[in-house]
Design a protein around this motif. Structure first.
Motif, PDB file in Angstrom:
ATOM      1  N   UNK A  31       0.659  -1.194  -0.108  1.00  0.00           N
ATOM      2  CA  UNK A  31      -0.085   0.083   0.117  1.00  0.00           C
ATOM      3  C   UNK A  31       0.814   1.192   0.024  1.00  0.00           C
ATOM      4  N   UNK A  32       1.922   1.494   0.817  1.00  0.00           N
ATOM      5  CA  UNK A  32       2.867   2.244   0.679  1.00  0.00           C
ATOM      6  C   UNK A  32       3.457   2.838  -0.694  1.00  0.00           C
ATOM      7  N   UNK A  33       3.742   1.605  -1.172  1.00  0.00           N
ATOM      8  CA  UNK A  33       4.285   1.686  -2.687  1.00  0.00           C
ATOM      9  C   UNK A  33       3.500   2.216  -3.884  1.00  0.00           C
ATOM     10  N   UNK A  34       2.245   1.624  -3.603  1.00  0.00           N
ATOM     11  CA  UNK A  34       1.229   2.305  -4.404  1.00  0.00           C
ATOM     12  C   UNK A  34       0.849   3.695  -4.268  1.00  0.00           C
ATOM     13  N   UNK A  35       0.615   3.967  -2.779  1.00  0.00           N
ATOM     14  CA  UNK A  35       0.591   5.544  -2.654  1.00  0.00           C
ATOM     15  C   UNK A  35       1.738   6.314  -3.048  1.00  0.00           C
ATOM     16  N   UNK A  36       2.892   5.917  -2.982  1.00  0.00           N
ATOM     17  CA  UNK A  36       4.104   6.765  -3.563  1.00  0.00           C
ATOM     18  C   UNK A  36       4.051   6.826  -4.935  1.00  0.00           C
ATOM     19  N   UNK A  37       3.717   5.683  -5.705  1.00  0.00           N
ATOM     20  CA  UNK A  37       3.546   5.829  -7.133  1.00  0.00           C
ATOM     21  C   UNK A  37       2.435   6.767  -7.737  1.00  0.00           C
ATOM     22  N   UNK A  38       1.276   6.829  -6.978  1.00  0.00           N
ATOM     23  CA  UNK A  38       0.294   7.712  -7.354  1.00  0.00           C
ATOM     24  C   UNK A  38       0.822   9.231  -7.067  1.00  0.00           C
ATOM     25  N   UNK A  39       1.424   9.276  -5.970  1.00  0.00           N
ATOM     26  CA  UNK A  39       1.971  10.905  -5.519  1.00  0.00           C
ATOM     27  C   UNK A  39       2.925  11.243  -6.691  1.00  0.00           C
ATOM     28  N   UNK A  40       3.978  10.217  -7.091  1.00  0.00           N
ATOM     29  CA  UNK A  40       4.955  10.800  -8.204  1.00  0.00           C
ATOM     30  C   UNK A  40       4.162  10.877  -9.497  1.00  0.00           C
ATOM     31  N   UNK A  41       3.245  10.312  -9.748  1.00  0.00           N
ATOM     32  CA  UNK A  41       2.459  10.535 -11.186  1.00  0.00           C
ATOM     33  C   UNK A  41       1.960  11.750 -10.928  1.00  0.00           C
ATOM     34  N   UNK A  42       1.193  12.278  -9.866  1.00  0.00           N
ATOM     35  CA  UNK A  42       0.646  13.624  -9.561  1.00  0.00           C
ATOM     36  C   UNK A  42       1.601  14.873  -9.769  1.00  0.00           C
ATOM     37  N   UNK A  43       2.624  14.450  -9.050  1.00  0.00           N
ATOM     38  CA  UNK A  43       3.815  15.388  -9.160  1.00  0.00           C
ATOM     39  C   UNK A  43       4.547  15.723 -10.372  1.00  0.00           C
ATOM     40  N   UNK A  44       4.848  14.551 -11.241  1.00  0.00           N
ATOM     41  CA  UNK A  44       4.968  14.672 -12.594  1.00  0.00           C
ATOM     42  C   UNK A  44       4.090  15.539 -13.385  1.00  0.00           C
ATOM     43  N   UNK A  45       2.741  14.941 -13.373  1.00  0.00           N
ATOM     44  CA  UNK A  45       1.787  15.739 -14.254  1.00  0.00           C
ATOM     45  C   UNK A  45       1.550  17.240 -13.798  1.00  0.00           C
ATOM     46  N   UNK A  46       1.701  17.713 -12.521  1.00  0.00           N
ATOM     47  CA  UNK A  46       1.642  19.039 -12.193  1.00  0.00           C
ATOM     48  C   UNK A  46       2.921  19.870 -12.790  1.00  0.00           C
ATOM     49  N   UNK A  47       3.877  19.009 -12.736  1.00  0.00           N
ATOM     50  CA  UNK A  47       5.187  19.715 -13.297  1.00  0.00           C
ATOM     51  C   UNK A  47       5.189  19.807 -14.537  1.00  0.00           C
ATOM     52  N   UNK A  48       4.691  19.130 -15.255  1.00  0.00           N
ATOM     53  CA  UNK A  48       4.418  18.958 -16.909  1.00  0.00           C
ATOM     54  C   UNK A  48       3.783  19.945 -17.162  1.00  0.00           C
ATOM     55  N   UNK A  49       2.563  20.315 -16.417  1.00  0.00           N
ATOM     56  CA  UNK A  49       1.415  21.324 -16.771  1.00  0.00           C
ATOM     57  C   UNK A  49       2.182  22.793 -16.480  1.00  0.00           C
ATOM     58  N   UNK A  50       3.115  22.847 -15.411  1.00  0.00           N
ATOM     59  CA  UNK A  50       3.762  24.074 -15.240  1.00  0.00           C
ATOM     60  C   UNK A  50       4.840  24.325 -16.531  1.00  0.00           C
ATOM     61  N   UNK A  51       5.288  23.258 -16.866  1.00  0.00           N
ATOM     62  CA  UNK A  51       6.417  23.494 -17.841  1.00  0.00           C
ATOM     63  C   UNK A  51       5.510  23.909 -19.139  1.00  0.00           C
ATOM     64  N   UNK A  86       6.303  17.154 -23.292  1.00  0.00           N
ATOM     65  CA  UNK A  86       5.688  16.474 -21.831  1.00  0.00           C
ATOM     66  C   UNK A  86       5.003  15.215 -21.995  1.00  0.00           C
ATOM     67  N   UNK A  87       5.346  14.195 -21.419  1.00  0.00           N
ATOM     68  CA  UNK A  87       4.581  13.032 -21.377  1.00  0.00           C
ATOM     69  C   UNK A  87       3.703  12.893 -20.267  1.00  0.00           C
ATOM     70  N   UNK A  88       2.300  12.373 -20.651  1.00  0.00           N
ATOM     71  CA  UNK A  88       1.407  12.457 -19.505  1.00  0.00           C
ATOM     72  C   UNK A  88       1.645  11.162 -18.482  1.00  0.00           C
ATOM     73  N   UNK A  89       1.953  11.191 -17.435  1.00  0.00           N
ATOM     74  CA  UNK A  89       2.382   9.928 -16.656  1.00  0.00           C
ATOM     75  C   UNK A  89       1.353   9.025 -16.321  1.00  0.00           C
ATOM     76  N   UNK A  90       0.076   9.460 -16.533  1.00  0.00           N
ATOM     77  CA  UNK A  90      -1.277   8.682 -16.489  1.00  0.00           C
ATOM     78  C   UNK A  90      -1.541   7.845 -17.767  1.00  0.00           C
ATOM     79  N   UNK A  91      -0.986   8.341 -18.831  1.00  0.00           N
ATOM     80  CA  UNK A  91      -1.513   7.798 -20.111  1.00  0.00           C
ATOM     81  C   UNK A  91      -0.332   7.185 -20.958  1.00  0.00           C
ATOM     82  N   UNK A  92       0.796   7.877 -20.624  1.00  0.00           N
ATOM     83  CA  UNK A  92       1.969   7.478 -21.232  1.00  0.00           C
ATOM     84  C   UNK A  92       2.138   8.241 -22.768  1.00  0.00           C
ATOM     85  N   UNK A  93       1.485   8.993 -22.996  1.00  0.00           N
ATOM     86  CA  UNK A  93       1.259   9.882 -24.148  1.00  0.00           C
ATOM     87  C   UNK A  93       1.537  11.210 -23.933  1.00  0.00           C
TER      88      UNK A  93
END
Length: 129
Positions: A31-51, A86-93
């Motif tokens: 569960x901790x791994x899955x939570x960290x994975x979701x948080x990293x996707x969110x952080x990457x997505x928001x960073x890409x939007x800021x870019x 920028x690649x969407x971490x949720x879809x890979x596109x």
């Protein structure tokens, strides 16, 4: 005469205890791994939007105008603003704006006030103003 017993291997009880301990550790770690994975996707997505926002601002300055673009797909695909799109971490596109916030990893871009301003909304929320 006394028989000498040689110890060879582990008993079934010892193996079951080890498996139980491993099961508990995995039950805590996954569960901790899955939570960290979701948080990293969110952080990457928001960073890409800021870019993308930075690229929009750079585009406006390069054009020497006060107006924001109506379409950002060409900016995202342009090598002038991104060395790699920028690649969407949720879809890979490649990230592209959508018309509605359909699910995680989506964002909308709308030029407002006759192109003098814009609104970007994201899912998940990135804390943009």
């Amino acid at each position: 005469m006394r028989k000498e017993r040689k110890m060879r291997g582990f008993t079934l009880v010892e193996l079951l205890i080890v498996l139980l301990i491993l099961g508990i550790l995995i039950g805590l770690a996954v569960p901790r791994y899955l939570t960290a994975l979701e948080k990293s996707r969110e952080t990457t997505f928001c960073s890409n939007v800021r870019s993308i926002i930075s690229a929009i601002e750079t585009y406006r300055m390069n054009q020497g105008t006060q107006y924001y673009p109506t379409d950002v797909d060409t900016i995202i695909a342009s090598a002038a603003y991104f060395s790699q799109p920028p690649i969407n971490p949720y879809t890979g596109t490649v990230m592209t704006p959508t018309t509605t916030l359909a699910g995680k990893g989506t964002f909308t871009y709308t030029a407002t006030n006759n192109g003098l301003d814009y609104i970007i909304t994201t899912n998940p929320t990135c804390g943009l103003q």
